[in-house]
Design a protein around this motif. Structure first.
Motif, mmCIF file in Angstrom:
data_model
loop_
_atom_site.group_PDB
_atom_site.id
_atom_site.type_symbol
_atom_site.label_atom_id
_atom_site.label_comp_id
_atom_site.label_asym_id
_atom_site.label_seq_id
_atom_site.Cartn_x
_atom_site.Cartn_y
_atom_site.Cartn_z
ATOM 1 N N ALA A 180 -8.319 105.724 15.776
ATOM 2 C CA ALA A 180 -7.039 105.017 15.612
ATOM 3 C C ALA A 180 -6.366 105.597 14.375
ATOM 4 O O ALA A 180 -6.662 105.205 13.250
ATOM 5 C CB ALA A 180 -7.268 103.519 15.463
ATOM 6 N N ASP A 181 -5.482 106.584 14.595
ATOM 7 C CA ASP A 181 -4.791 107.229 13.477
ATOM 8 C C ASP A 181 -3.436 107.755 13.955
ATOM 9 O O ASP A 181 -3.195 107.887 15.156
ATOM 10 C CB ASP A 181 -5.642 108.372 12.904
ATOM 11 N N ASP A 182 -2.589 108.037 13.000
ATOM 12 C CA ASP A 182 -1.251 108.559 13.281
ATOM 13 C C ASP A 182 -0.480 107.656 14.247
ATOM 14 O O ASP A 182 0.315 108.132 15.080
ATOM 15 C CB ASP A 182 -1.322 109.983 13.855
ATOM 16 N N GLY A 183 -0.737 106.362 14.167
ATOM 17 C CA GLY A 183 -0.007 105.426 15.019
ATOM 18 C C GLY A 183 -0.458 105.422 16.455
ATOM 19 O O GLY A 183 0.211 104.840 17.316
ATOM 20 N N MET A 184 -1.601 106.043 16.759
ATOM 21 C CA MET A 184 -2.096 106.137 18.124
ATOM 22 C C MET A 184 -3.533 105.605 18.203
ATOM 23 O O MET A 184 -4.335 105.791 17.283
ATOM 24 C CB MET A 184 -2.068 107.589 18.628
ATOM 25 N N LEU A 185 -3.812 104.985 19.330
ATOM 26 C CA LEU A 185 -5.169 104.506 19.623
ATOM 27 C C LEU A 185 -5.713 105.365 20.752
ATOM 28 O O LEU A 185 -5.054 105.515 21.795
ATOM 29 C CB LEU A 185 -5.116 103.029 20.033
ATOM 30 N N PRO A 199 0.134 104.198 22.010
ATOM 31 C CA PRO A 199 0.852 103.938 20.753
ATOM 32 C C PRO A 199 0.550 102.522 20.252
ATOM 33 O O PRO A 199 0.493 101.572 21.045
ATOM 34 C CB PRO A 199 2.323 104.095 21.139
ATOM 35 N N LEU A 200 0.344 102.394 18.985
ATOM 36 C CA LEU A 200 0.030 101.087 18.417
ATOM 37 C C LEU A 200 1.173 100.097 18.627
ATOM 38 O O LEU A 200 0.937 98.881 18.742
ATOM 39 C CB LEU A 200 -0.268 101.227 16.922
ATOM 40 N N THR A 201 2.397 100.610 18.733
ATOM 41 C CA THR A 201 3.536 99.714 18.923
ATOM 42 C C THR A 201 3.572 99.114 20.321
ATOM 43 O O THR A 201 4.256 98.102 20.543
ATOM 44 C CB THR A 201 4.839 100.479 18.654
ATOM 45 N N ASP A 202 2.849 99.719 21.268
ATOM 46 C CA ASP A 202 2.842 99.198 22.638
ATOM 47 C C ASP A 202 1.739 98.172 22.869
ATOM 48 O O ASP A 202 1.677 97.565 23.939
ATOM 49 C CB ASP A 202 2.672 100.352 23.645
ATOM 50 N N ILE A 203 0.856 98.009 21.923
ATOM 51 C CA ILE A 203 -0.298 97.131 22.126
ATOM 52 C C ILE A 203 0.135 95.677 22.029
ATOM 53 O O ILE A 203 0.722 95.242 21.024
ATOM 54 C CB ILE A 203 -1.403 97.438 21.087
ATOM 55 N N ARG A 204 -0.142 94.899 23.094
ATOM 56 C CA ARG A 204 0.140 93.480 23.091
ATOM 57 C C ARG A 204 -1.101 92.636 22.813
ATOM 58 O O ARG A 204 -1.007 91.546 22.265
ATOM 59 C CB ARG A 204 0.744 93.066 24.445
ATOM 60 N N ASP A 205 -2.279 93.176 23.180
ATOM 61 C CA ASP A 205 -3.531 92.433 22.971
ATOM 62 C C ASP A 205 -4.677 93.433 22.934
ATOM 63 O O ASP A 205 -4.636 94.467 23.610
ATOM 64 C CB ASP A 205 -3.735 91.407 24.092
#
Length: 213
Positions: A180-185, A199-205
């Protein structure tokens, strides 16, 4: 009934007297010999338990931390049981070396129970020898238990890491977390050759789960 003692048919020979003297010498040496052997076992067992206890305290948790719970329980029972058996063996060796009866014994007690001091020493040596034999057998069981417990740590599988279930957008991905780095999982999902990049911004749960079934 004639209870009068009868005289022997012949006086004791030189061989009989020599046998009697050798037996008395053997009686005198039997108890010190058994206790000297027990003392050696006691010292060796005390050193063994000290080293083993220190190793378990220092390395025990590190060695079993990555084992599955069933294997960890088996190793704990075997190693803990082996250590307990070693302590029992040390107790028996101490009893053989020091004697098990703390009560004072009088000459009258010896004559009443054994008939003579020589017979008393023989009986005491026999008891000490039995204690020492029991100590040796207990130590043999302890070593077997410790060896099996140690062997299990060599062959036991490592505990598998938990999976992670990620809900992102309208999709759900379950698998092993890689990074989990650079804003990506990055998740390694079963059935996919390449890791799934989320993308971490797309993660809801996001939850940790035992498996993805």
């Amino acid at each position: 009934m004639n209870l009068r003692p009868r005289r022997p048919q012949r006086p004791p020979s030189e061989t009989d007297l020599a046998e009697r003297d050798r037996f008395r010498a053997l009686v005198r040496e039997s108890l010190p010999g058994v206790r000297a052997s027990a003392e050696v076992w006691r010292n060796g067992l005390a050193a063994f338990i000290t080293l083993l206890g220190a190793a378990i305290v220092v390395k025990g948790r590190t060695t079993t931390a990555e084992l599955p719970i069933g294997w960890r329980l088996a190793v704990t029972v075997l190693v803990g049981g082996g250590l307990a058996l070693a302590v029992v063996g040390l107790w028996h060796a101490l009893a053989a070396q020091a004697g098990a009866s703390p009560l004072a014994v009088t000459l009258a007690d010896i004559h009443r129970d054994h008939g003579s001091v020589d017979a008393f020493e023989v009986a005491t040596a026999i008891r000490a020898a039995r204690r020492l034999t029991l100590a040796r057998r207990t130590v043999a069981l302890a070593l077997a238990s410790l060896f099996i417990g140690t062997a299990l740590t060599w062959w036991a599988p490592s505990e598998q890491p938990g999976s992670i279930r990620v809900t992102h957008g309208t999709d759900t991905t379950c698998g092993t977390l890689l990074s989990a780095d650079d804003g990506m999982l990055r998740v390694s999902a079963e059935g996919r050759a390449a890791p799934v990049v989320i993308p971490l911004t797309d993660i809801r749960d996001m939850v940790v789960t035992a498996d993805c079934s």
